[in-house]
Design a protein around this motif. Structure first.
Motif, PDB file in Angstrom:
ATOM      1  N   UNK A  18       0.849  -1.178   0.000  1.00 43.02           N
ATOM      2  CA  UNK A  18       0.000   0.000   0.000  1.00 43.02           C
ATOM      3  C   UNK A  18       0.891   1.237   0.000  1.00 43.02           C
ATOM      4  N   UNK A  19       0.715   2.065  -0.991  1.00 44.64           N
ATOM      5  CA  UNK A  19       1.412   3.339  -1.026  1.00 44.64           C
ATOM      6  C   UNK A  19       0.454   4.422  -0.560  1.00 44.64           C
ATOM      7  N   UNK A  20       1.031   5.422   0.077  1.00 42.83           N
ATOM      8  CA  UNK A  20       0.227   6.466   0.697  1.00 42.83           C
ATOM      9  C   UNK A  20       0.642   7.835   0.185  1.00 42.83           C
ATOM     10  N   UNK A  21      -0.278   8.769   0.292  1.00 40.71           N
ATOM     11  CA  UNK A  21       0.002  10.147  -0.112  1.00 40.71           C
ATOM     12  C   UNK A  21      -0.628  11.078   0.908  1.00 40.71           C
ATOM     13  N   UNK A  47      -3.079   5.563 -13.298  1.00 49.23           N
ATOM     14  CA  UNK A  47      -3.399   4.314 -12.622  1.00 49.23           C
ATOM     15  C   UNK A  47      -4.816   4.349 -12.052  1.00 49.23           C
ATOM     16  N   UNK A  48      -5.103   5.353 -11.229  1.00 50.83           N
ATOM     17  CA  UNK A  48      -6.396   5.390 -10.552  1.00 50.83           C
ATOM     18  C   UNK A  48      -6.663   6.802 -10.062  1.00 50.83           C
ATOM     19  N   UNK A  60      -7.376   2.678 -14.499  1.00 49.92           N
ATOM     20  CA  UNK A  60      -6.875   2.308 -15.816  1.00 49.92           C
ATOM     21  C   UNK A  60      -7.281   0.869 -16.112  1.00 49.92           C
ATOM     22  N   UNK A  61      -7.396   0.560 -17.376  1.00 45.60           N
ATOM     23  CA  UNK A  61      -7.840  -0.779 -17.766  1.00 45.60           C
ATOM     24  C   UNK A  61      -6.902  -1.872 -17.258  1.00 45.60           C
ATOM     25  N   UNK A  62      -5.616  -1.588 -17.203  1.00 42.97           N
ATOM     26  CA  UNK A  62      -4.664  -2.639 -16.841  1.00 42.97           C
ATOM     27  C   UNK A  62      -4.768  -3.033 -15.370  1.00 42.97           C
ATOM     28  N   UNK A  63      -5.454  -2.228 -14.561  1.00 35.50           N
ATOM     29  CA  UNK A  63      -5.562  -2.516 -13.133  1.00 35.50           C
ATOM     30  C   UNK A  63      -6.235  -3.859 -12.885  1.00 35.50           C
ATOM     31  N   UNK A  64      -7.322  -4.117 -13.605  1.00 35.45           N
ATOM     32  CA  UNK A  64      -8.017  -5.408 -13.576  1.00 35.45           C
ATOM     33  C   UNK A  64      -8.307  -5.910 -12.170  1.00 35.45           C
ATOM     34  N   UNK A  65      -8.750  -5.033 -11.302  1.00 35.19           N
ATOM     35  CA  UNK A  65      -9.171  -5.427  -9.980  1.00 35.19           C
ATOM     36  C   UNK A  65      -8.065  -5.610  -8.961  1.00 35.19           C
ATOM     37  N   UNK A  66      -6.825  -5.412  -9.352  1.00 39.49           N
ATOM     38  CA  UNK A  66      -5.720  -5.613  -8.415  1.00 39.49           C
ATOM     39  C   UNK A  66      -5.416  -4.380  -7.577  1.00 39.49           C
ATOM     40  N   UNK A  67      -5.836  -3.201  -8.039  1.00 45.59           N
ATOM     41  CA  UNK A  67      -5.525  -1.951  -7.360  1.00 45.59           C
ATOM     42  C   UNK A  67      -6.804  -1.365  -6.761  1.00 45.59           C
ATOM     43  N   UNK A  68      -6.662  -0.771  -5.601  1.00 45.83           N
ATOM     44  CA  UNK A  68      -7.786  -0.075  -4.978  1.00 45.83           C
ATOM     45  C   UNK A  68      -7.318   1.277  -4.456  1.00 45.83           C
ATOM     46  N   UNK A  69      -7.961   2.322  -4.911  1.00 46.18           N
ATOM     47  CA  UNK A  69      -7.645   3.667  -4.418  1.00 46.18           C
ATOM     48  C   UNK A  69      -8.674   4.038  -3.363  1.00 46.18           C
ATOM     49  N   UNK A  82      -2.158  -2.240  -3.699  1.00 46.19           N
ATOM     50  CA  UNK A  82      -1.815  -3.025  -4.882  1.00 46.19           C
ATOM     51  C   UNK A  82      -1.661  -4.483  -4.455  1.00 46.19           C
ATOM     52  N   UNK A  83      -2.459  -5.351  -5.025  1.00 47.65           N
ATOM     53  CA  UNK A  83      -2.405  -6.780  -4.708  1.00 47.65           C
ATOM     54  C   UNK A  83      -1.889  -7.571  -5.910  1.00 47.65           C
TER      55      UNK A  83
END
Length: 120
Positions: A18-21, A47-48, A60-69, A82-83
């Protein structure tokens, strides 16, 4: 506006991160926050994104359910979970802020980036 990204690191393929901002400098009502990434030798790509007030997300399309913002309005934090990490996810991840919630995310402000490296 200041955006401070953190949380990157070296992770094995298949792992999670998990990256944070941390966002500061103003209130972000009716703004949109987002994540971009730039891999070596490639252009920076979206990305998101998430709207600050309503929490509406886009990916983005490439995320395909692996990323959650997500965002925490009280803490003024934006997160990217990011999983199932893949070596091709290796990149510098940048957080960004857009004063508009309409159209293509066009950042008005950028954070400094955090490196994510995925080993195979």
């Amino acid at each position: 506006v200041q955006l401070q990204a953190s949380g990157g690191g070296l992770v094995q393929a298949g792992g999670s991160l998990r990256v944070s901002c941390a966002a500061s400098g103003r209130t972000f009502s009716n703004w949109r926050m987002g994540w971009f990434r730039q891999a070596p030798g490639k252009e920076r790509e979206f990305v998101a994104a998430i709207t600050w007030t309503a929490g509406i997300t886009s990916y983005a399309d490439f995320v395909k359910g692996r990323f959650t913002i997500s965002r925490d309005k009280d803490k003024k934090m934006v997160y990217l979970q990011i999983n199932s990490l893949k070596p091709e996810d290796t990149a510098v991840y940048y957080c960004a802020a857009d004063a508009s919630i309409r159209g293509v995310l066009t950042p008005d402000y950028w954070g400094q980036g955090t490196q994510v490296t995925v080993s195979s």
